[in-house]
Design an enzyme around this catalytic site. Structure first.
Site: not given
Length: 259
Positions: A52, A54, A56-57, A109, A131, A169
């Site tokens: 996805h 985001h 942080d990915h 998400h 996530d 995570h």
């Protein structure tokens, strides 16, 4: 074949799958540095999977592509992911080196979230869930609806029980605090919490989990269990009209939960 969780930021995992020939597949590299360190012994990255958009990915993709300009990047059809070599979607099958994955759309998400499932890696299944599904929990609904997320979780829960769950995570113990409030008498959950605490005390990841363990312990996969329904009804002060309503109330409860 070796599966490795590369810690990043406060609690992210970048997943790396390597074979005996020294090839490596990278999943959700939010930061390039852990990947560069992990391949410094001569591993050759052969592809990147993104679940996805985001940051942080995906935040490390630019630097990794600068280091390996031809590195394939497979990602959802989402304009918020600018660097990609192939857009993939639900029902696609992708092959990188000796690994083959089925692409599963799991909105909730985010609306374009994907999961990647390999039926046989080292004798059992492997799921990169990003996530969407965590051990003992699920992702927040930033863009999707409760109905979408529940349908996504149902699809993942239907995978074979020995499928290894690799999520984005290290949330297991924080999720455990909530799960234990929902199902305080679930013996499988209590065992999982004890095991996870021992892993963290030893400095080890609590992942991968398995789909079978999550079916027994994860309240978001157990909205049909009488104990979970009763706990949600008690918290909400009313019975859920259907399983989607129960899931939605459970997710709201978790959103406001403080251990």
């Amino acid at each position: 074949m070796q599966l490795q969780a590369l810690p990043a930021f406060a609690d992210n995992y970048i997943w790396m799958l390597r074979d005996d020939a020294g090839r490596a597949l990278i999943v959700d590299p939010g930061d390039a540095e852990p990947v560069l360190a992990a391949v410094s012994d001569g591993l050759e990255p052969v592809g990147i999977l993104l679940t996805h958009h985001h940051d942080d990915h995906i935040g490390g993709v630019v630097a990794l592509r600068q280091r390996w300009p031809g590195l394939p990047v497979l990602a959802p059809a989402d304009d918020r992911i600018a660097i990609t070599s192939r857009r993939v979607g639900d029902g696609d099958r992708v092959r990188i080196a000796n690994w083959e994955f089925a692409v599963i759309a799991v909105p909730g998400h985010t609306v374009s979230h994907l999961a990647f499932h390999a039926a046989d890696v080292g004798g059992h299944g492997l799921l990169f869930s990003g996530d969407t599904l965590f051990s003992l929990g699920c992702g927040r609904l930033f863009e999707g609806t409760p109905a979408q997320m529940l349908a996504s979780l149902d699809r993942l829960a239907a995978l074979p029980g020995d499928t290894r769950l690799c999520c984005g995570h290290e949330y297991t113990l924080s999720n455990a605090a909530f799960a234990r409030v929902v199902e305080p008498d679930n013996p499988a959950l209590l065992r999982r919490i004890e095991e996870a605490q021992a892993m963290r005390n030893a400095g080890q990841p609590t992942l991968p989990s398995t789909i079978a363990v999550e079916r027994e312990t994860n309240p978001f996969l157990r909205v049909d269990a009488p104990g979970v329904r009763a706990a949600v009804e008690s918290q909400a002060g009313q019975a859920g009209s259907d399983r989607v309503a129960t899931f939605a109330a459970l997710r709201r409860w978790k959103d406001g939960f403080r251990a």
